[in-house]
Design a protein around this motif. Structure first.
Motif, PDB file in Angstrom:
ATOM      1  N   ALA A 257      67.827  30.778  69.307  1.00  0.00           N
ATOM      2  CA  ALA A 257      67.003  31.083  68.295  1.00  0.00           C
ATOM      3  C   ALA A 257      66.547  32.483  68.182  1.00  0.00           C
ATOM      4  CB  ALA A 257      65.699  30.199  68.650  1.00  0.00           C
ATOM      5  N   ALA A 258      66.596  33.150  69.284  1.00  0.00           N
ATOM      6  CA  ALA A 258      66.571  34.549  69.011  1.00  0.00           C
ATOM      7  C   ALA A 258      67.572  35.444  68.400  1.00  0.00           C
ATOM      8  CB  ALA A 258      66.404  35.157  70.489  1.00  0.00           C
ATOM      9  N   ASN A 264      68.533  37.003  60.762  1.00  0.00           N
ATOM     10  CA  ASN A 264      67.365  36.877  59.528  1.00  0.00           C
ATOM     11  C   ASN A 264      67.087  38.169  59.076  1.00  0.00           C
ATOM     12  OD1 ASN A 264      68.205  34.369  59.354  1.00  0.00           O
ATOM     13  ND2 ASN A 264      66.439  33.408  60.272  1.00  0.00           N
ATOM     14  N   ASN A 265      66.824  39.055  60.018  1.00  0.00           N
ATOM     15  CA  ASN A 265      66.072  40.351  59.656  1.00  0.00           C
ATOM     16  C   ASN A 265      67.175  41.622  59.527  1.00  0.00           C
ATOM     17  OD1 ASN A 265      63.008  39.931  59.426  1.00  0.00           O
ATOM     18  ND2 ASN A 265      63.759  38.825  61.610  1.00  0.00           N
ATOM     19  N   ILE A 274      74.920  47.192  63.304  1.00  0.00           N
ATOM     20  CA  ILE A 274      74.212  46.964  64.750  1.00  0.00           C
ATOM     21  C   ILE A 274      74.124  45.364  64.897  1.00  0.00           C
ATOM     22  CG2 ILE A 274      72.622  47.603  66.418  1.00  0.00           C
ATOM     23  CD1 ILE A 274      74.095  49.986  65.342  1.00  0.00           C
ATOM     24  N   VAL A 275      73.384  44.749  64.202  1.00  0.00           N
ATOM     25  CA  VAL A 275      73.171  43.158  64.404  1.00  0.00           C
ATOM     26  C   VAL A 275      74.581  42.683  64.413  1.00  0.00           C
ATOM     27  CG1 VAL A 275      72.461  41.144  63.504  1.00  0.00           C
ATOM     28  CG2 VAL A 275      71.226  42.946  63.474  1.00  0.00           C
ATOM     29  N   ASN A 276      75.430  42.974  63.610  1.00  0.00           N
ATOM     30  CA  ASN A 276      76.824  42.320  63.991  1.00  0.00           C
ATOM     31  C   ASN A 276      77.655  42.798  65.236  1.00  0.00           C
ATOM     32  OD1 ASN A 276      78.935  40.920  62.635  1.00  0.00           O
ATOM     33  ND2 ASN A 276      79.917  42.666  61.854  1.00  0.00           N
ATOM     34  N   ALA A 277      77.541  44.043  65.614  1.00  0.00           N
ATOM     35  CA  ALA A 277      77.919  44.431  66.780  1.00  0.00           C
ATOM     36  C   ALA A 277      77.228  43.690  68.188  1.00  0.00           C
ATOM     37  CB  ALA A 277      77.805  45.868  67.034  1.00  0.00           C
ATOM     38  N   PHE A 278      76.040  43.337  67.803  1.00  0.00           N
ATOM     39  CA  PHE A 278      75.099  42.807  69.076  1.00  0.00           C
ATOM     40  C   PHE A 278      75.665  41.169  69.134  1.00  0.00           C
ATOM     41  CE2 PHE A 278      71.315  40.198  69.689  1.00  0.00           C
ATOM     42  CZ  PHE A 278      71.237  40.607  71.361  1.00  0.00           C
TER      43      PHE A 278
END
Ligand SMILES: [Fe+2]
Length: 287
Positions: A257-258, A264-265, A274-278
């Motif tokens: 969920a996190a 979503n953001n 960065i979200v992709n890499a994360f």
């Protein structure tokens, strides 16, 4: 940069450490022993140079050699540049690594002290540092860049040291006034880090870890690439750790969920790359 600043310090300290007595440096006429000290060779080498006619020398009535300081300059001696024997690159690197390890240990001890006060955020900085390193590896960071990122992540919330226990440990939603005080922690952290020579270059990252990709963050409302990359990484890792942590006023959202919330953001609060890499790095951590 962390390595660089430490390396420069090692070089600078090496340049300033002289085993040569100051009065020897200022003498115009030197004994064989003093000349040997300045050239960092043995007195016998000096004598050999004299006997070979390579180094002019006078003789005292007692038969001792005296050498003019100016004549030593042909052999590379200068009072401006005389240093201890050159350390090897390997020795310098070892010293740098030891200093860096010592600095990391000091910062970790400092963060532990912060954790002892911040019950809600306990362990947050170390978990964020670990997540940041996973993201950095996914992005192809070098060892040097990973060290920089790890140090910035460990220190990102150091400004919270100035926030009272009553606010840090408050088991509920903060008032506007309390939230205002909490929002000062990036600026306070920046000032703390900027006051430490070897860490000063990390200060902008500390200041900007709550900026948003869309420009609606704080304290400077920076946007996109205007925010330091490491600050954008810390923002993602920090938010993920916060969302999946169990807090007194809400349960943990759980990892999935996190991550969904972070995705979503992407593009608004967070840098989508960065979200992709994360997300990739999380898969690596799970497998
Ligand atoms: Fe923060």
């Amino acid at each position: 940069m962390l390595h660089d600043t430490i390396h420069h310090s090692v070089m600078a300290s090496r340049t300033h450490i002289k085993k040569i007595p100051p009065d020897t440096l200022s003498k115009e006429i030197l004994s064989t022993r003093e000349a040997a000290t300045l050239l960092n060779v043995t007195p016998q080498t000096i004598k050999n140079y004299i006997y070979a006619g390579k180094l002019p020398a006078l003789k005292t009535p007692g038969g001792h050699h005296r050498i003019r300081r100016i004549d030593l300059e042909r052999f590379g001696f200068s009072s401006e540049t005389t240093t201890l024997p050159q350390a090897s690159a390997e020795e310098l690197m070892t010293t740098c690594k030891q200093l860096l390890a010592s600095l990391v240990a000091t910062v970790e001890a400092f963060i532990k002290a912060l954790d002892a006060r911040d019950i809600i955020g306990s362990g947050h900085s170390r978990r964020v540092a670990s997540l940041c390193c996973s993201i950095g590896k996914t992005l192809g960071y070098s060892e040097h860049d990973l060290d920089e990122l790890r140090m910035a992540a460990l220190l990102h919330d150091v400004g919270k040291i100035s926030i009272s226990d009553a606010i840090l440990g408050k088991p509920g939603i903060l008032t506007d006034q309390e939230y205002f005080l909490v929002r000062q922690h990036p600026i306070i952290g920046e000032n703390i880090v900027a006051s430490i020579d070897h860490l000063r270059h990390l200060a902008p990252v500390i200041r900007h870890h709550h900026e948003r990709f869309d420009g609606n963050g704080y304290p400077d409302k920076l946007r996109g690439d205007g925010i330091e990359k490491n600050a954008r990484i810390i923002a993602v890792a920090g938010a993920f750790d916060f969302l999946q942590s169990e807090l007194p006023f809400r349960p943990s959202q759980g990892k999935d969920a996190a991550l969904k919330e972070i995705k979503n953001n992407a593009g608004t609060q967070f840098d989508p790359d960065i979200v992709n890499a994360f997300e990739h790095s999380l898969r690596g951590l799970r497998s």
